[in-house]
Structures are given as structure tokens and as C-alpha cells.
Design a protein around this motif. Structure first.
Motif, PDB file in Angstrom:
ATOM      1  N   GLN A 180      -1.267   3.026  -0.357  1.00  0.00           N
ATOM      2  CA  GLN A 180      -0.906   3.831   0.740  1.00  0.00           C
ATOM      3  C   GLN A 180      -1.899   4.085   1.667  1.00  0.00           C
ATOM      4  O   GLN A 180      -2.613   4.828   2.118  1.00  0.00           O
ATOM      5  CB  GLN A 180      -0.564   5.036   0.151  1.00  0.00           C
ATOM      6  CG  GLN A 180       0.614   5.227  -0.721  1.00  0.00           C
ATOM      7  CD  GLN A 180       0.992   6.683  -1.190  1.00  0.00           C
ATOM      8  OE1 GLN A 180       0.480   7.643  -0.513  1.00  0.00           O
ATOM      9  NE2 GLN A 180       1.873   6.997  -2.103  1.00  0.00           N
ATOM     10  N   ARG A 240       0.882   3.356  -9.934  1.00  0.00           N
ATOM     11  CA  ARG A 240       1.451   2.132  -9.729  1.00  0.00           C
ATOM     12  C   ARG A 240       0.458   1.044 -10.591  1.00  0.00           C
ATOM     13  O   ARG A 240      -0.791   1.411 -10.966  1.00  0.00           O
ATOM     14  CB  ARG A 240       0.968   1.481  -8.293  1.00  0.00           C
ATOM     15  CG  ARG A 240       1.932   2.247  -7.211  1.00  0.00           C
ATOM     16  CD  ARG A 240       3.187   2.204  -7.422  1.00  0.00           C
ATOM     17  NE  ARG A 240       3.992   2.730  -6.197  1.00  0.00           N
ATOM     18  CZ  ARG A 240       4.451   1.939  -5.319  1.00  0.00           C
ATOM     19  NH1 ARG A 240       4.290   0.583  -5.171  1.00  0.00           N
ATOM     20  NH2 ARG A 240       5.180   2.744  -4.366  1.00  0.00           N
ATOM     21  N   GLN A 293       1.608  -0.723   0.654  1.00  0.00           N
ATOM     22  CA  GLN A 293       2.504  -0.129  -0.203  1.00  0.00           C
ATOM     23  C   GLN A 293       1.810   0.585  -1.094  1.00  0.00           C
ATOM     24  O   GLN A 293       2.179   1.675  -1.557  1.00  0.00           O
ATOM     25  CB  GLN A 293       3.712  -1.065  -0.585  1.00  0.00           C
ATOM     26  CG  GLN A 293       4.868  -0.397  -1.236  1.00  0.00           C
ATOM     27  CD  GLN A 293       5.787  -1.584  -1.757  1.00  0.00           C
ATOM     28  OE1 GLN A 293       5.905  -2.204  -1.356  1.00  0.00           O
ATOM     29  NE2 GLN A 293       6.370  -0.794  -2.841  1.00  0.00           N
ATOM     30  N   VAL A 294       1.149  -0.259  -2.065  1.00  0.00           N
ATOM     31  CA  VAL A 294       0.631   0.414  -3.397  1.00  0.00           C
ATOM     32  C   VAL A 294      -0.316   1.099  -3.141  1.00  0.00           C
ATOM     33  O   VAL A 294      -0.563   2.175  -3.988  1.00  0.00           O
ATOM     34  CB  VAL A 294       0.055  -1.108  -4.127  1.00  0.00           C
ATOM     35  CG1 VAL A 294      -0.650  -0.484  -5.484  1.00  0.00           C
ATOM     36  CG2 VAL A 294       1.189  -1.807  -4.686  1.00  0.00           C
ATOM     37  N   ALA A 338       4.752  -4.798  -6.582  1.00  0.00           N
ATOM     38  CA  ALA A 338       5.248  -4.417  -5.119  1.00  0.00           C
ATOM     39  C   ALA A 338       6.554  -4.757  -5.122  1.00  0.00           C
ATOM     40  O   ALA A 338       6.850  -6.120  -5.107  1.00  0.00           O
ATOM     41  CB  ALA A 338       4.363  -4.686  -3.927  1.00  0.00           C
ATOM     42  N   ASN A 339       7.766  -3.870  -5.014  1.00  0.00           N
ATOM     43  CA  ASN A 339       8.891  -4.361  -4.659  1.00  0.00           C
ATOM     44  C   ASN A 339       9.641  -5.283  -5.873  1.00  0.00           C
ATOM     45  O   ASN A 339      10.499  -6.007  -5.758  1.00  0.00           O
ATOM     46  CB  ASN A 339       9.165  -5.151  -3.377  1.00  0.00           C
ATOM     47  CG  ASN A 339       8.720  -4.222  -2.239  1.00  0.00           C
ATOM     48  OD1 ASN A 339       9.234  -3.230  -1.994  1.00  0.00           O
ATOM     49  ND2 ASN A 339       8.382  -4.978  -1.251  1.00  0.00           N
ATOM     50  N   ALA A 355       1.208  -6.313   3.423  1.00  0.00           N
ATOM     51  CA  ALA A 355       2.054  -5.229   3.251  1.00  0.00           C
ATOM     52  C   ALA A 355       2.215  -4.583   1.934  1.00  0.00           C
ATOM     53  O   ALA A 355       2.458  -3.516   1.588  1.00  0.00           O
ATOM     54  CB  ALA A 355       3.587  -5.761   3.472  1.00  0.00           C
ATOM     55  N   GLU A 356       2.120  -5.533   0.995  1.00  0.00           N
ATOM     56  CA  GLU A 356       2.279  -5.057  -0.491  1.00  0.00           C
ATOM     57  C   GLU A 356       1.091  -4.116  -0.791  1.00  0.00           C
ATOM     58  O   GLU A 356       1.160  -3.228  -1.636  1.00  0.00           O
ATOM     59  CB  GLU A 356       2.315  -6.166  -1.498  1.00  0.00           C
ATOM     60  CG  GLU A 356       3.741  -6.858  -1.286  1.00  0.00           C
ATOM     61  CD  GLU A 356       3.665  -7.971  -0.318  1.00  0.00           C
ATOM     62  OE1 GLU A 356       4.284  -8.788  -0.135  1.00  0.00           O
ATOM     63  OE2 GLU A 356       2.707  -8.138   0.587  1.00  0.00           O
TER      64      GLU A 356
END
Length: 298
Positions: A169, A263, A166-167, A280-281, A162-163
């Protein structure tokens, strides 16, 4: 071009005095050479040293490349048919075997250039299909023994972390990530594709590379007591350090192709593996890691 050294290799007629001879196909093997290859059909390619001059530190031998037609082909039911019709497979097989000539043993994870499984991997039907149209004139498919590749791929059948999604995309239908390194401009282009061999779409750009080089011992040469090439031994153990493996480690920044904030990343690139760490987060997380390979694989 292979990143080995400064030796000059000269093509000469095969008179019996040459130091290295290439034998393409079982039909080219004389009985004496055939006799020194164990289980002929088990090999895609093999490098054999037949003589060694301990005084002048010069070896002699041959590289055998298996037949891909006839009754003595490489024995593998899962391999692509007639691989030598596609220049990339013969090129990579020769590069791998020349690595052994230069003193590099089998090393690295299975998809890396000098791994013991490399030749079987590139000829396997699942990996060969998306590779067969690669051209050896393209800079991104030229492999290196001692430096990180300029092109590497990672594919996933079970989805991405998931990370990482997110990073980078990463779109939901993306099965493979492709990384193309532009050393001249200090950039890494990131692309996505649905599967190995499918069209690639830009995902973003890794820039602001701030790398440190970390060398590690690559090849160690043993100088025989009889040798007369070097007037003085470098140490009491008769050992000389050959080329080093070089890793690149440092910070970078990823900018998505679709826009959005950059990022921060940390990259660790070696000749055999790569790791990308990202934020991430609010937490550092290993986003991607795997073999440094141009082979699209699952």
C-alpha cells in the motif's frame, strides 16, 4: 559490535612495534608509508599490510584515511565537502577498511559495505546529504560483515511495481522504502519517505518471521607451512575455514499500517542483498530486490 569474532583489540602507543596503525590525513604519512600507496589522492581509505609473520600468523600494517582539507584531499569533485565532520562517514570508512584487515575482499553489489565502490558511494553528494546526520550510536546504522543489516533502504525514481504498491500500500508520492529489523521481537518495520533524507511515515509491519539460516563460506585462511600456531593442519591443502556469511530465508506476513488483511511474504536476506516475494492477484511476484544497504540511493 561489528559481528566479526572474539578477538580483543587493545589500544597501544605508536612505538613502531604495534601491529596496526591508523594514519589520518596525508600529513601523518612518513615517506616510507607514502611510497607504498599508489596515487595517494585516489583513495578515500586503504589498508596496507607491510609485514607478515608466517610462523605466528601475525600481520603488521596500517590503515590510511585520506585528508578532507588541504592540498592532498581525496580527489573527487562529486563528493561532499569535508566528510569527516560527520561521524557516520569516518565510521563507515574505518569499518570497510577493517573488513580488509580481517581478510574480507571487495565483494557484493556497489552499495553494500564491502563493495569496491562503497566509500565513493557514501561520500557522493546525492547519497551523503541524507546520511550525514546518522549517529553511530543508533543500532540501525551499525553494519555487519557476515549478517544481514538491521536497517536497509530502497529508493525508486521510476515508480514501484504495481504488485509492490498493492501489497505494501505504497502512497503515490513515496520515493524510498525503509526497513528496520527488530531481531528481539521478530519484526520488520516498514516506512516510506518522499525522497532520501525526507521524514519517514509508517507503512506497516512485517511479522510472523519464520526464517532458516543458510551459511555460505565467508573467509578462508591459508596456513603457511612454517606456522606453529596449530599443532595439526586441518587438511592437506593448509586451508582453514574462517567466519561464514549467514543468510536468512523464510516466510513472513505484512500488515498495512492503515488496516486491511495481512499479506503473505517470502524474504531472502543476506549480508549483501535482499529480495521480497509476495502474493499479488493470486500470483507470486518479486516485489522488491536490491543491495542490503543503509545508503538512501536511486
Amino acid at each position: 559490535q561489528l559481528g566479526v569474532g572474539h578477538q580483543q583489540f587493545v589500544r597501544v602507543p605508536c612505538t613502531g612495534t604495534e601491529e596496526l596503525r591508523f594514519k589520518f590525513g596525508a600529513g601523518t604519512l612518513e615517506p616510507a608509508r607514502r611510497a607504498v600507496i599508489p596515487n595517494l589522492r585516489a583513495h578515500v581509505g586503504i589498508a596496507i599490510r607491510t609485514e607478515y609473520d608466517e610462523v605466528n600468523l601475525r600481520g603488521r600494517g596500517f590503515i590510511y584515511i585520506a585528508s578532507d582539507i588541504g592540498n592532498e584531499t581525496y580527489d573527487a569533485s562529486n563528493s561532499i565537502a569535508q566528510p569527516w565532520k560527520h561521524e557516520i562517514f569516518l565510521f563507515l570508512t574505518l569499518v570497510h577498511e577493517l573488513g580488509h584487515v580481517f581478510g574480507i575482499p571487495h565483494t557484493g553489489p556497489k552499495y553494500s559495505l564491502m563493495s569496491a565502490q562503497f566509500l565513493e558511494m557514501i561520500l557522493h553528494k546525492t547519497t551523503a546529504e541524507p546520511m550525514k546526520n546518522f549517529k553511530i550510536g543508533e543500532s540501525n546504522v551499525v553494519p555487519f560483515f557476515f549478517f544481514p543489516s538491521r536497517y536497509f533502504v530502497q529508493c525508486s525514481q521510476d515508480g514501484w511495481l504495481a504488485e509492490a504498491v498493492q501489497v505494501f500500500q505504497i502512497p503515490a508520492d513515496t520515493g524510498c522504502l525503509h526497513f528496520g529489523v527488530d531481531d528481539d521481537r521478530g519484526l520488520i518495520h516498514v516506512y516510506g519517505s518522499k525522497k532520501p533524507g525526507a521524514p519517514e511515515k509508517p507503512l506497516g509491519l512485517i511479522s510472523k518471521l519464520d526464517f532458516d539460516a543458510e551459511p555460505s563460506l565467508g573467509v578462508t585462511l591459508f596456513l603457511t607451512p612454517k606456522q606453529k600456531v596449530f599443532a595439526q593442519m586441518p587438511n592437506p591443502y593448509h586451508l582453514m575455514t574462517g567466519p561464514f556469511f549467514a543468510a536468512k530465508k523464510g516466510s513472513a506476513s505484512f500488515t498495512p499500517a492503515g488496516g486491511g488483511p495481512a499479506r503473505p511474504l517470502y524474504l531472502d536476506l543476506s549480508p549483501s542483498t535482499f529480495t521480497i516475494v509476495g502474493l499479488a492477484n493470486g500470483t507470486l511476484k518479486t516485489l522488491l530486490t536490491g543491495p542490503m544497504t543503509m545508503i538512501p540511493h536511486y
